[in-house]
Design an enzyme around this catalytic site. Structure first.
Site, short mmCIF file in Angstrom:
data_model
loop_
_atom_site.label_atom_id
_atom_site.label_comp_id
_atom_site.label_asym_id
_atom_site.label_seq_id
_atom_site.Cartn_x
_atom_site.Cartn_y
_atom_site.Cartn_z
N ARG A 74 12.48 -3.58 11.44
CA ARG A 74 11.25 -4.03 11.88
C ARG A 74 11.14 -5.44 11.40
O ARG A 74 10.83 -5.63 10.06
CB ARG A 74 10.17 -3.10 11.58
CG ARG A 74 8.64 -3.42 11.98
CD ARG A 74 7.75 -2.38 11.50
NE ARG A 74 6.43 -2.78 11.77
CZ ARG A 74 5.61 -3.14 10.95
NH1 ARG A 74 5.57 -2.93 9.65
NH2 ARG A 74 4.43 -3.62 11.27
N HIS A 118 1.77 -10.36 13.23
CA HIS A 118 1.74 -9.73 11.90
C HIS A 118 1.03 -11.08 11.27
O HIS A 118 1.77 -11.66 10.30
CB HIS A 118 2.85 -9.60 11.17
CG HIS A 118 3.03 -8.75 9.84
ND1 HIS A 118 3.73 -7.53 9.84
CD2 HIS A 118 2.10 -8.74 8.78
CE1 HIS A 118 3.45 -7.01 8.67
NE2 HIS A 118 2.45 -7.70 7.96
N GLU A 163 -1.69 -3.77 11.71
CA GLU A 163 -2.77 -3.85 10.94
C GLU A 163 -4.09 -4.59 11.38
O GLU A 163 -4.32 -5.62 10.42
CB GLU A 163 -2.46 -3.94 9.41
CG GLU A 163 -1.63 -3.00 8.81
CD GLU A 163 -1.18 -3.07 7.13
OE1 GLU A 163 -1.82 -3.88 6.63
OE2 GLU A 163 -0.61 -2.34 6.52
N ASN A 298 1.33 2.52 8.27
CA ASN A 298 1.46 1.86 6.95
C ASN A 298 0.71 2.62 6.06
O ASN A 298 -0.61 2.44 5.89
CB ASN A 298 1.15 0.24 7.05
CG ASN A 298 2.05 -0.29 8.15
OD1 ASN A 298 3.41 0.22 8.69
ND2 ASN A 298 1.69 -1.74 8.29
N TYR A 300 -0.11 2.96 1.74
CA TYR A 300 0.19 2.73 0.47
C TYR A 300 -0.45 3.53 -0.56
O TYR A 300 -0.20 3.89 -1.62
CB TYR A 300 -0.11 1.28 0.22
CG TYR A 300 0.87 0.56 1.07
CD1 TYR A 300 2.10 0.04 0.42
CD2 TYR A 300 0.62 -0.03 2.18
CE1 TYR A 300 3.00 -0.77 1.13
CE2 TYR A 300 1.28 -0.83 2.95
CZ TYR A 300 2.73 -1.21 2.25
OH TYR A 300 3.62 -2.09 3.15
N GLU A 364 5.38 1.37 7.11
CA GLU A 364 5.49 0.69 5.97
C GLU A 364 5.16 1.56 5.02
O GLU A 364 4.32 2.53 4.98
CB GLU A 364 4.60 -0.64 5.77
CG GLU A 364 4.86 -1.59 6.62
CD GLU A 364 4.14 -2.70 6.48
OE1 GLU A 364 3.26 -2.70 5.23
OE2 GLU A 364 3.65 -3.62 7.50
C1 PNW Z 1 0.53 -4.63 4.49
N1 PNW Z 1 -5.31 -4.30 1.21
O1 PNW Z 1 -0.49 -5.35 3.89
C2 PNW Z 1 1.07 -5.60 5.22
O2 PNW Z 1 1.73 -5.05 6.48
C3 PNW Z 1 2.40 -6.18 4.83
O3 PNW Z 1 2.57 -7.34 5.24
C4 PNW Z 1 2.13 -6.24 3.06
O4 PNW Z 1 3.19 -6.99 2.46
C5 PNW Z 1 2.33 -4.83 2.56
O5 PNW Z 1 0.95 -4.09 3.11
C6 PNW Z 1 1.89 -4.79 1.07
O6 PNW Z 1 0.65 -5.36 0.77
C7 PNW Z 1 -1.70 -4.87 3.17
O7 PNW Z 1 -5.60 -5.10 0.26
C8 PNW Z 1 -2.27 -6.07 2.49
O8 PNW Z 1 -6.02 -3.31 1.45
C9 PNW Z 1 -3.42 -5.72 1.76
C10 PNW Z 1 -3.95 -4.36 1.86
C11 PNW Z 1 -3.57 -3.48 2.65
C12 PNW Z 1 -2.53 -3.77 3.44
#
Ligand code: PNW
Length: 456
Positions: A74, A118, A163, A298, A300, A364
């Site tokens: 991707r 993006h 996002e 995505n 995290y 992601e």
């Molecule tokens: C995502 N937050 O970004 C993105 O899709 C990627 O480009 C990035 O590198 C990856 O997650 C890791 O950070 C985010 O602060 C960046 O909430 C910041 C946030 C969430 C997602």
């Protein structure tokens, strides 16, 4: 723990985070060039000027992907390479880069997943209001058409936006991302225009025969502190309401319009108190709700919240004025993000329930840790355990009925981590920025085995 047949394994990146070559072959400026070159915005004063130099090293990088056995890759297309000013005829030299990349991927047996947006908006469009301007949505559709015209004979998987919550609220709300504006009303307008752009671009791609359309959201379950690590914890009424509101603001705001053609009430209320809803015109929701074939997720970390009247409002979360954002009691990554793998299964199960009939893909998932190269190896045991924990939960979600079709790790390479610059390393492949040497970390070798056996 074996995954379904044809489960898609791969890795993800984004244009500004890896390409470099920001002045080559007619590329225009993006909001991230301007933002990163403005002192104080990015840790260490880092910029994407060189990044992983992927623009010149794509051949070696595709060979690496092949060695790791990736079935899918991707990547995102940089809008200012295609239309330096965001409008008008396409720049063939910019498109030629993606043309070469796609051919190399296909020759390596890797399925390309292209993301159109993006976050690297042409600065010329920002100068005309950026995502606060309705016109930008129409410009996205034209750009989508130009990219599809060049790559659509070979690229079958298309994502409109990555996002939109981050693009709108970190870009226009709290100013942590480009273009660095701090205005909740602007952020809410931006969110709507991003959605409108998604719908207009998706319709344009459909007209051209595109069959696999995806919208990628950053999503997370909202949990109370007590629910972290305890799936049986039941929040009280006020906390449960806070959880639902945060879910509506983060996830429902984008997926409800895109899938069901309506905004959650909480979003309309927040807009009403932040600049009004005048930018949401009659007919917009019909334009936005173009059927999509897949939802990209995505994930995290969860959003840990509780009802907390009197808390200062979080600039990135208009509509959350009486909600408190909490740190989770869990070990965390180098980003300070708590590691809560079961958040992924909770999320996937809920998305399947709320948006039935639309397959999901984890587009992601990954983590930053303090990686060091020792004797040509990177022993990133923490990342292996992070990924393994999340894959177990992905598998659990499938058993619980989630229609999950694939898993892409963020990221293939260490790269420009937005406001954090290069100090945060998310790659399964280490990058030495002084030499551009690539070193697969232990997690990459582990992931290769996962792919080979289709599971853990
Ligand atoms: C995502 N937050 O970004 C993105 O899709 C990627 O480009 C990035 O590198 C990856 O997650 C890791 O950070 C985010 O602060 C960046 O909430 C910041 C946030 C969430 C997602």
């Amino acid at each position: 723990m074996i995954f379904p047949e044809n489960f898609v394994w791969g890795a993800a990146t984004a244009s500004y985070q890896i390409e470099g070559a920001v002045k080559e072959d007619g590329r225009g400026q993006s909001i991230w060039d301007v933002f990163s070159h403005t002192p104080g915005n990015v840790a260490g004063g880092d910029t994407g000027d060189v990044a992983c130099d992927h623009y010149h090293r794509h051949t070696g990088d595709v060979a690496l992907m092949r060695e790791l056995g990736l079935a899918a890759y991707r990547f995102s297309v940089a809008w200012p390479r295609v239309q330096p000013d965001g409008t008008g005829p396409a720049n063939p030299r910019g498109l030629a880069f993606y043309d070469r990349l796609v051919d190399e991927l296909l020759a390596a047996g890797i399925t390309p997943y292209a993301t159109l947006y993006h976050w690297d908006l042409p600065q010329a469009l920002e100068d005309r209001g950026g995502w606060t301007a309705r016109d930008t949505a129409h410009r996205l559709a034209d750009y989508a058409e130009a990219v599809h015209a060049r790559l659509g004979d070979r690229v079958r998987h298309w994502t409109t936006l990555n996002e939109p919550w981050v693009a709108a609220y970190l870009g226009y709300g709290n100013g942590v991302h480009a273009p660095g504006r701090r205005d909740p009303a602007a952020a809410m307008r931006a969110a709507h225009h991003l959605l409108l752009g998604h719908g207009l671009a998706a319709a344009r791609l459909r007209e051209r025969g595109a069959q696999h359309l995806m919208l990628v959201v950053n999503s997370a379950p909202a949990l109370t502190p007590a629910q972290v690590g305890d799936p049986s914890a039941v929040p009280g009424e006020a906390d449960a309401a806070a959880v639902e509101r945060v879910h509506a603001l983060l996830t429902g705001q984008f997926l409800d319009p895109a899938v069901h053609g309506r905004y959650p009430e909480a979003v309309l209320e927040a807009a009403g108190r932040n600049g009004g809803t005048g930018h949401i015109q009659d007919g917009d929701l019909e334009l936005i709700a173009v059927p999509i074939d897949q939802i990209g997720v995505n994930y995290y970390n969860p959003c840990v919240v509780e009802a907390a009247p009197g808390e200062p409002a979080d600039a990135a979360w208009p509509g959350s004025e009486d909600i408190g954002f909490r740190a989770a009691e869990a070990p965390s990554t180098a980003m300070g993000w708590p590691i809560v793998p079961d958040g992924l299964s909770r999320l996937l199960v809920r998305l399947t329930r709320d948006y039935p009939g639309i397959p999901l893909m984890v587009t992601e998932n990954g983590a930053a840790f303090e990686d060091v190269v020792v004797d040509g190896r990177v022993h990133d045991a923490e990342r292996v355990s992070f990924l393994e924990g999340h894959l177990r939960e992905a598998h659990r979600a499938i058993e619980a009925g989630a229609d999950l079709r694939g898993y892409l790790v963020w990221s293939l390479l260490d790269n420009f981590e937005w406001a954090e610059g290069y100090r945060r390393r998310f790659g399964i492949v280490h990058v030495d920025y002084a030499t551009q040497a690539r070193t697969p970390k232990d997690s990459a070798l582990w992931f290769r085995n996962v792919i080979a056996r289709n599971g853990l």
